[in-house]
Design a protein around this motif. Structure first.
Motif, mmCIF file in Angstrom:
data_model
loop_
_atom_site.group_PDB
_atom_site.id
_atom_site.type_symbol
_atom_site.label_atom_id
_atom_site.label_comp_id
_atom_site.label_asym_id
_atom_site.label_seq_id
_atom_site.Cartn_x
_atom_site.Cartn_y
_atom_site.Cartn_z
ATOM 1 N N MET A 144 39.471 80.964 95.181
ATOM 2 C CA MET A 144 39.361 79.526 95.446
ATOM 3 C C MET A 144 39.663 78.777 94.155
ATOM 4 N N LYS A 145 40.653 77.894 94.226
ATOM 5 C CA LYS A 145 41.097 77.157 93.044
ATOM 6 C C LYS A 145 41.146 75.669 93.371
ATOM 7 N N PRO A 146 40.132 74.892 92.941
ATOM 8 C CA PRO A 146 40.188 73.442 93.186
ATOM 9 C C PRO A 146 41.344 72.810 92.431
ATOM 10 N N THR A 147 42.043 71.902 93.121
ATOM 11 C CA THR A 147 43.221 71.270 92.528
ATOM 12 C C THR A 147 43.110 69.755 92.436
ATOM 13 N N ARG A 148 42.249 69.143 93.275
ATOM 14 C CA ARG A 148 42.143 67.689 93.253
ATOM 15 C C ARG A 148 40.759 67.270 93.716
ATOM 16 N N ALA A 149 40.216 66.275 93.044
ATOM 17 C CA ALA A 149 38.956 65.673 93.462
ATOM 18 C C ALA A 149 39.262 64.389 94.216
ATOM 19 N N ILE A 150 38.615 64.214 95.363
ATOM 20 C CA ILE A 150 38.874 63.037 96.190
ATOM 21 C C ILE A 150 37.561 62.338 96.521
#
Length: 529
Positions: free
Chosen positions: A280-286
């Motif tokens: 799991m690789k987070p790429t963007r915070a929304i």
């Protein structure tokens, strides 16, 4: 004796001839050329384009609901209860050495929310007190007035006999009544800060104070001072909220927690399934702008992630973003895509285990027995070509003649979401198999539908163990967010895992599963504001 010998010799000769004939037939059967019909030309086209990297977009969106009651309680603790100050002398021509002071006490706060506006109000009560002495001009005017009145009653020299009027001390007071209303229209900024957009309004009842015949309007004297006092408090609170690093720091912690790999199934020597890991690789915070209703101020916060399945644990690189992406309000919950790659070598083994060695018809009826000797699966277009090397043996005569040939059958891989299996559909005989029936004989053709049905029933890939392990492990990872503390509760769970899609190239079959669940944050107590 000679006839008996001759008869015995004849029998032996006949037996030798029969055995020779039978052996010759078997030798012809063994040595007869195998069917050389090749796979259909479509299967020999250039390899399919390789699948893109095995990653899937996933999203986790959590509503963070801050109870309005918690905001009210924190405001109650943080806001000062007592206010006091001094006012300028509005009647200096009458009042000398004036001391105009005021004091006020706020009452309990009330909080309400509606249409994305948070409102906090509190009643004010207090006192305006004026002390001083009349000016010389006011004293002379008052003396002349008194002399005129007394002269008409006591005689013309009465004023002289009484003397000049001198009022040195004057003390008057009036009540202050009103309320203060503070509104907030919170907005989230891209730099991880919350802009409270606070505004305040002071409302005072219209009361007057009579000072030696001069009216002093209480709101006019006190309201500017209370406005200034409340405005200073509003600025302090706004600056504190605006510069509070809590949102960013908490987001960094959750970002780091999301950046990892989790085991989907066992990796030990005793594990029944091949080792798989979910990266799991987070790429963007929304985030969506806060919403305010009668119960809560709700902020939607989320992460977009890339997820992929690997055969070994990895260490993804997940730099924390400087900015948060503000998006329109969206649905909440957890949706994690799990792409699972299965090599076609495993598909071959699976179908071989179900088909090789089996004889059709399975009940032994029919003039021909057809036994599957090997299976080979070749992807082509959006279908799979299953090539079955079979041996057909006729049963009508005692000779048992047979032949081998390759039968080609088309099938389309389909997901059965209800059963969590991968199966073959649209099974049909390839036209190129006609050559095989020329070698096997027309009787063998009648067996093909049974082989096709066997492929439909048996050539299935059971994904339940993989799905069950994936759901269990992802649920355990999401459960790490579960929390229940004083004033904070986090509910996190995975309640479904569905098979969503399949794709394949010349070497790999990819099954995409989606894990779904929910993540909710409830704040009922604030530690600071």
């Amino acid at each position: 004796m000679r006839l008996a010998l001759n008869f015995k010799t004849i029998l032996i000769a006949v037996a030798v001839l029969a055995a020779s004939f039978f052996i010759s037939l078997k030798a012809m059967d063994w040595l007869s050329p195998r069917a050389t019909n090749s796979a259909p030309p479509v299967a020999q086209l250039p390899p399919l384009p390789p699948l893109p990297p095995a990653s899937k977009s996933s999203i986790v969106v959590a509503p963070v609901a801050i109870a309005i009651s918690a905001i009210r309680e924190q405001a109650e603790k943080a806001a000062p209860r007592n206010f006091a100050g001094k006012a300028d002398n509005p009647i200096s021509q009458i009042l000398e050495n004036a001391d105009i002071g005021w004091s006020a006490v706020r009452g309990p706060m009330a909080a309400a929310g509606d249409k994305d506006v948070l409102t906090i109000s509190t009643p004010l009560s207090g006192k305006l007190n004026v002390t001083g002495s009349l000016s010389a001009k006011a004293t002379g005017a008052l003396g002349d007035a008194l002399g005129s009145v007394l002269g008409s009653v006591l005689g013309g020299d009465a004023a002289k006999r009484i003397g000049a009027v001198n009022i040195k001390n004057l003390n008057a007071s009036a009540e202050i009544k009103g309320n203060v209303v503070v509104t907030s229209r919170p907005k989230l900024a891209a730099n991880w800060h919350l802009e409270p957009n606070l505004g305040a309004q002071v409302n005072l009842g219209d009361t007057n104070l009579n000072v030696s015949g001069a009216k002093v309007n209480v709101p006019a004297q006190v309201k500017p001072l209370i406005d200034k006092n409340v405005g200073e408090q509003i600025n302090i609170v706004s600056e504190r909220i605006r510069n509070d690093p809590s949102l960013r720091e908490n987001a960094k912690l959750q970002w780091a927690k999301a950046c990892r790999t989790i085991p989907l199934q066992g990796s030990g020597s005793s594990a029944a399934l091949p080792p798989l890991w979910l990266e799991m690789k987070p790429t963007r915070a929304i985030a969506a702008q806060p919403r305010v209703d009668a119960q809560n101020v709700t902020l939607l916060l989320g992460l977009e992630l890339e997820t992929r399945v690997t055969s070994a644990p990895s260490k993804p690189d997940c730099p924390f973003p400087d900015k948060i992406s503000i998006v329109p309000p969206t649905g909440t919950g957890v949706s994690i895509g799990v792409p699972i790659d299965v090599p076609f070598t495993e598909i071959n083994k699976l179908i071989a285990a179900q088909m090789v060695g089996h004889t059709y018809p399975e009940d032994g009826s029919g003039p021909v027995d057809v036994t599957v000797k090997s299976v080979n699966v070749v992807p082509s277009g959006d279908r799979l070509l299953i090539s079955l090397l079979v041996r057909a043996k006729e049963k009508k005569s005692w000779l048992g003649l047979g032949a081998e040939a390759t039968v080609h059958i088309w099938g389309r891989p389909m997901l059965d979401q209800a059963q969590q299996t991968l199966r073959l559909a649209d099974i049909q005989l390839a036209v190129e198999s006609e050559a095989a029936f020329g070698l096997l004989g027309a009787a063998a053709r009648a067996v093909v539908p049974q082989m096709q049905q066997a492929l439909v029933q048996k050539a299935t890939l059971d994904l339940k163990p993989i799905a069950a392990n994936a759901r269990e492990k992802i649920a355990a990872a999401i459960a790490d967010y579960q929390k229940s503390e004083d004033g904070l509760k986090v509910d996190a769970k995975i309640d479904s895992l569905t098979l969503a899609d399949i794709a394949f190239d010349s070497k790999t079959l990819r099954v995409v599963a989606e894990a779904g669940g929910s993540l909710n944050v409830y704040v009922t107590k604030l530690s600071g504001m």
